[in-house]
Design a protein around this motif. Structure first.
Motif, PDB file in Angstrom:
ATOM      1  N   GLY A 137       0.817  -1.209   0.000  1.00 28.83           N
ATOM      2  CA  GLY A 137       0.000   0.000   0.000  1.00 28.83           C
ATOM      3  C   GLY A 137       0.851   1.260   0.000  1.00 28.83           C
ATOM      4  N   LEU A 138       1.939   1.239   0.786  1.00 30.19           N
ATOM      5  CA  LEU A 138       2.845   2.383   0.823  1.00 30.19           C
ATOM      6  C   LEU A 138       3.562   2.547  -0.512  1.00 30.19           C
ATOM      7  CD1 LEU A 138       4.171   4.642   2.460  1.00 30.19           C
ATOM      8  CD2 LEU A 138       5.877   2.977   3.253  1.00 30.19           C
ATOM      9  N   ALA A 139       3.949   1.419  -1.128  1.00 31.54           N
ATOM     10  CA  ALA A 139       4.620   1.491  -2.426  1.00 31.54           C
ATOM     11  C   ALA A 139       3.698   2.087  -3.481  1.00 31.54           C
ATOM     12  CB  ALA A 139       5.085   0.097  -2.851  1.00 31.54           C
ATOM     13  N   VAL A 140       2.412   1.729  -3.428  1.00 32.32           N
ATOM     14  CA  VAL A 140       1.446   2.289  -4.370  1.00 32.32           C
ATOM     15  C   VAL A 140       1.324   3.797  -4.166  1.00 32.32           C
ATOM     16  CG1 VAL A 140      -0.998   2.360  -4.997  1.00 32.32           C
ATOM     17  CG2 VAL A 140       0.131   0.157  -4.662  1.00 32.32           C
ATOM     18  N   VAL A 290       8.731   3.216 -11.541  1.00 35.13           N
ATOM     19  CA  VAL A 290       9.361   1.929 -11.812  1.00 35.13           C
ATOM     20  C   VAL A 290       9.785   1.256 -10.514  1.00 35.13           C
ATOM     21  CG1 VAL A 290      11.358   0.798 -12.852  1.00 35.13           C
ATOM     22  CG2 VAL A 290      10.112   2.548 -14.130  1.00 35.13           C
ATOM     23  N   ALA A 291      10.422   2.005  -9.608  1.00 34.66           N
ATOM     24  CA  ALA A 291      10.862   1.438  -8.333  1.00 34.66           C
ATOM     25  C   ALA A 291       9.672   0.926  -7.518  1.00 34.66           C
ATOM     26  CB  ALA A 291      11.636   2.489  -7.535  1.00 34.66           C
ATOM     27  N   SER A 292       8.588   1.692  -7.506  1.00 36.61           N
ATOM     28  CA  SER A 292       7.394   1.270  -6.761  1.00 36.61           C
ATOM     29  C   SER A 292       6.792   0.023  -7.375  1.00 36.61           C
ATOM     30  CB  SER A 292       6.365   2.400  -6.757  1.00 36.61           C
ATOM     31  OG  SER A 292       6.880   3.561  -6.141  1.00 36.61           O
ATOM     32  N   GLY A 293       6.726  -0.010  -8.714  1.00 37.94           N
ATOM     33  CA  GLY A 293       6.181  -1.180  -9.385  1.00 37.94           C
ATOM     34  C   GLY A 293       7.008  -2.429  -9.132  1.00 37.94           C
TER      35      GLY A 293
END
Length: 308
Positions: A137-140, A290-293
């Motif tokens: 959730g935080l990455a999104v 990209v990093a989050s994905g």
């Protein structure tokens, strides 16, 4: 990569893995070339015209596979409503992409589309019943910060003038449509739809959309332009074949991350053919997306490994 990905890598030989990665890289490069060619041609032809000719050429490419398997195998589905809705989303997503790149740099639109996996993660909660932990959730959330940097309110997409606002909204709408398309594709696969069925319905749906819009948007074109429009369909079909073959050769967690190389191709082709130079905020935003994905993919892969 995650531990699960390393385990998957141990299950196949290095040569097979290399071939899988190579096919994924080739497929992504072909898709991006296809998008750049579409951006170049969309200034001369209507969107529906491009989609119709592209689909006609793609069907010619698919015809030998369809004849070998039979039309029934290529068209018969168990959940027709799902496939109809999927086709409608395909129409909206493809049309939205070409409308957006008509006015915006290719790399900007491609960067926005890289946020689709993040949107899929959110939409999978109500639509697929999946659970998303706080890390994903935080990455999104961080990924959408990257989207804001790419689609900055004062930048090329969300500019102060309506002429830049509308293409930006179209790009975002296309991204959401693509994310919904991914979820529906998962559901179709769960109900037995194979690659040939998915590609055939995809091609027919886009072609039908283009055909229905022809009375309102047909531009006179020469033989060269017609051939280039057909080339878009051929290249897109080859790209589909390459990516599907890559997923057959190697596990998805090992090859899917290479789809992000499309950004590099988009920046290079945009610079060569359209003199588009990415802004600093666009580059930072794309890197964040990209990093989050990749982190979301890592967590999802780890979760599946623990469940197994």
């Amino acid at each position: 990569m995650a531990e699960a990905a390393r385990i998957d890598a141990d299950l196949i030989d290095q040569a097979t893995l290399t071939r899988g990665i190579s096919f994924m890289l080739l497929g992504v490069a072909l898709f991006t070339f296809n998008d750049a060619l579409g951006k170049w041609l969309i200034t001369e032809v209507a969107v529906g015209q491009l989609l119709f000719v592209r689909s006609a050429a793609a069907m010619l490419m698919l015809l030998p596979f369809i004849l070998r398997s039979g039309w029934r195998s290529a068209l018969l589905v168990t959940r027709p409503r799902l496939h109809v809705l999927r086709v409608l989303l395909i129409m909206g997503e493809v049309a939205g992409f070409y409308l957006a790149v008509r006015h915006l740099p290719l790399a900007d639109v491609m960067s926005a589309y890289q946020a689709a996996p993040l949107i899929v993660t959110l939409l999978a909660i109500p639509m697929l019943g999946e659970r998303v932990g706080w890390r994903r959730g935080l990455a999104v959330a961080v990924g959408f910060v990257g989207v804001l940097l790419v689609l900055k309110p004062s930048g090329d997409i969300f500019g102060s003038e309506a002429s830049s606002l509308v293409p930006g909204l179209i790009a975002l709408s296309g991204t959401v449509a693509y994310a919904l398309l991914v979820i529906l594709t998962r559901q179709c696969i769960r109900h037995g739809a194979g690659n040939l069925v998915l590609i055939t319905w995809h091609t027919l749906g886009v072609g039908l959309f283009g055909l229905l819009t022809l009375p309102w948007g047909w531009a006179a074109i020469d033989a060269t332009t017609l051939a280039l429009l057909g080339l878009i369909g051929v290249v897109a079909t080859l790209a589909h074949i390459c990516i599907n073959h890559a997923l057959k050769l190697a596990p998805a967690p090992l090859v899917v991350p290479y789809q992000y190389t499309s950004l590099l191709w988009a920046m290079l082709l945009g610079w060569i053919f359209f003199a588009d130079i990415p802004s600093t905020s666009m580059l930072i935003g794309a890197a964040i997306i990209v990093a989050s994905g990749l982190f979301v993919l890592h967590r999802q892969n780890k979760k599946q490994s623990e469940a197994a």
